[in-house]
Design an enzyme around this catalytic site. Structure first.
Site, PDB file in Angstrom:
ATOM      1  N   GLY A   1       4.583   1.915 -11.000  1.00  0.00           N
ATOM      2  CA  GLY A   1       3.707   3.080 -11.027  1.00  0.00           C
ATOM      3  C   GLY A   1       3.645   3.790 -12.370  1.00  0.00           C
TER       4      GLY A   1
ATOM      5  N   GLU B   1      11.254  -6.315  -9.228  1.00  0.00           N
ATOM      6  CA  GLU B   1      10.496  -5.110  -9.564  1.00  0.00           C
ATOM      7  C   GLU B   1      11.375  -4.172 -10.393  1.00  0.00           C
ATOM      8  OE1 GLU B   1       7.018  -4.481  -6.633  1.00  0.00           O
ATOM      9  OE2 GLU B   1       8.733  -3.370  -5.892  1.00  0.00           O
TER      10      GLU B   1
ATOM     11  N   GLY C   1       1.292  -2.769  -6.242  1.00  0.00           N
ATOM     12  CA  GLY C   1       1.201  -1.461  -5.602  1.00  0.00           C
ATOM     13  C   GLY C   1      -0.194  -0.883  -5.746  1.00  0.00           C
ATOM     14  N   GLY C   2      -0.347   0.074  -6.656  1.00  0.00           N
ATOM     15  CA  GLY C   2      -1.599   0.811  -6.813  1.00  0.00           C
ATOM     16  C   GLY C   2      -2.843  -0.054  -6.889  1.00  0.00           C
TER      17      GLY C   2
ATOM     18  N   SER D   1       3.383  -2.365 -12.003  1.00  0.00           N
ATOM     19  CA  SER D   1       2.206  -2.175 -12.862  1.00  0.00           C
ATOM     20  C   SER D   1       1.407  -3.454 -13.105  1.00  0.00           C
ATOM     21  CB  SER D   1       2.607  -1.514 -14.187  1.00  0.00           C
ATOM     22  OG  SER D   1       3.148  -0.216 -13.947  1.00  0.00           O
TER      23      SER D   1
ATOM     24  N   GLU E   1      11.998   2.080  -3.802  1.00  0.00           N
ATOM     25  CA  GLU E   1      11.735   3.423  -3.263  1.00  0.00           C
ATOM     26  C   GLU E   1      12.558   3.677  -2.014  1.00  0.00           C
ATOM     27  OE1 GLU E   1       7.456   3.091  -3.230  1.00  0.00           O
ATOM     28  OE2 GLU E   1       7.488   3.046  -5.428  1.00  0.00           O
TER      29      GLU E   1
ATOM     30  N   TRP F   1       0.813  -1.225   0.000  1.00  0.00           N
ATOM     31  CA  TRP F   1       0.000   0.000   0.000  1.00  0.00           C
ATOM     32  C   TRP F   1       0.842   1.269   0.000  1.00  0.00           C
ATOM     33  CZ3 TRP F   1      -5.032  -0.335   3.441  1.00  0.00           C
ATOM     34  CH2 TRP F   1      -5.900  -1.268   2.862  1.00  0.00           C
ATOM     35  N   LYS F   2       2.171   1.121   0.224  1.00  0.00           N
ATOM     36  CA  LYS F   2       3.062   2.297   0.288  1.00  0.00           C
ATOM     37  C   LYS F   2       2.472   3.318   1.271  1.00  0.00           C
ATOM     38  CE  LYS F   2       4.616   1.095  -4.300  1.00  0.00           C
ATOM     39  NZ  LYS F   2       5.140   1.502  -5.609  1.00  0.00           N
TER      40      LYS F   2
END
Ligand code: 13P
Length: 249
Positions: free
Chosen positions: A173, A167, A233-234, A212, A99, A12-13
């Site tokens: 993203g 990744e 992620g998103g 992605s 990140e 979820w970052k």
């Protein structure tokens, strides 16, 4: 020797507050309605771990952290120990995400120390590796990811459950994904490095793909050789997308 089950983990970052737990309710309903073929985990911000862990208790959904400090305690303002993640209800932890490698200068040796901390706290580490666009364009993809895999996975992991996530930084993203051939090539190189480091055990470690992943590409990625799950992620923030991804397997 059987492989570990595939793992689909949502990162979820820095997204998620109390209101996000409604999405988790829908994810729980989905796994209860139709048990997934993979393990499913959610890695929320640390502030939500205990609430989320309470919510998914007794269901098939697992909870993870997104990073930890190597030390068990101390004067490290703002940092979180692996033991604290475990105490809050996490059973996994993402380590070495790009990140953090890029944004906080985390190198392989630090990530390996964090993996030792995760084991000490009884957490299953998900260690991330991946090349930048410049490295891919320079033909360095396989040397970068095998170097990161060797350097970030301490010998202490031998015999323990852990996962590696491939990744590619340029796919995170961006909506861009490598071709299935590029994913297979990277995962084969990581597999060879795992076998070199951990022998037979290295053949069974799940290698997740991340970058992605969405409902429309999940099935083909998850069916690619040596892909043992996904780090999402998103698309893990919304129950409709995340459930479509783990139901794609
Ligand atoms: P996206 O799925 O949003 O591209 O993020 C991937 C990722 O960084 C998961 O750790």
């Amino acid at each position: 020797m059987t492989a570990y089950r595939p793992l689909i983990a949502g990162n979820w970052k820095m997204h998620g507050v109390e209101a996000s737990l409604g999405e988790v309710r829908a994810m729980v309903a989905a796994v209860e309605g139709r048990p997934p073929a993979s393990r499913v985990a959610i890695c929320p911000p640390a502030t939500l771990i205990d609430r989320l862990a309470a919510q998914v208790k007794g269901t098939l959904i697992e909870v993870g952290g997104q990073d930890c400090r190597a030390e068990a305690q101390g004067a490290y303002t703002g940092d979180i120990a692996a033991e604290m993640l475990a105490d809050a209800g996490a059973t996994l932890v993402i380590l070495g995400h790009s990140e953090r490698r890029a944004g906080y200068g985390e190198g392989d040796a630090l990530i390996a120390a964090k993996a030792v901390a995760a084991l000490r706290a009884g957490l299953e580490p998900i260690v991330c590796v991946g090349e930048s666009l410049a490295e891919r364009e320079a033909g360095q993809t396989l040397s970068v990811i095998t170097g990161q895999t060797r350097g970030s996975l301490p010998e202490d992991l031998a015999g323990h459950a852990f996962a590696v996530a491939y990744e590619p930084v340029w796919a995170i993203g961006t909506g861009l994904t490598p071709t299935l051939e590029q994913i297979a090539e990277a995962h084969a190189a990581i597999r060879a490095t795992l076998v070199e480091g951990f022998g037979e055990h290295g053949r069974r470690i799940p290698i997740l793909y991340g970058g992605s992943v969405k409902p429309s590409n999940a099935a083909e990625i998850l069916r690619t050789a040596e892909v043992g799950g996904a780090l999402v992620g998103g698309a893990s923030l919304k129950a409709s997308d995340f459930t479509a991804i783990f139901e794609a397997l």
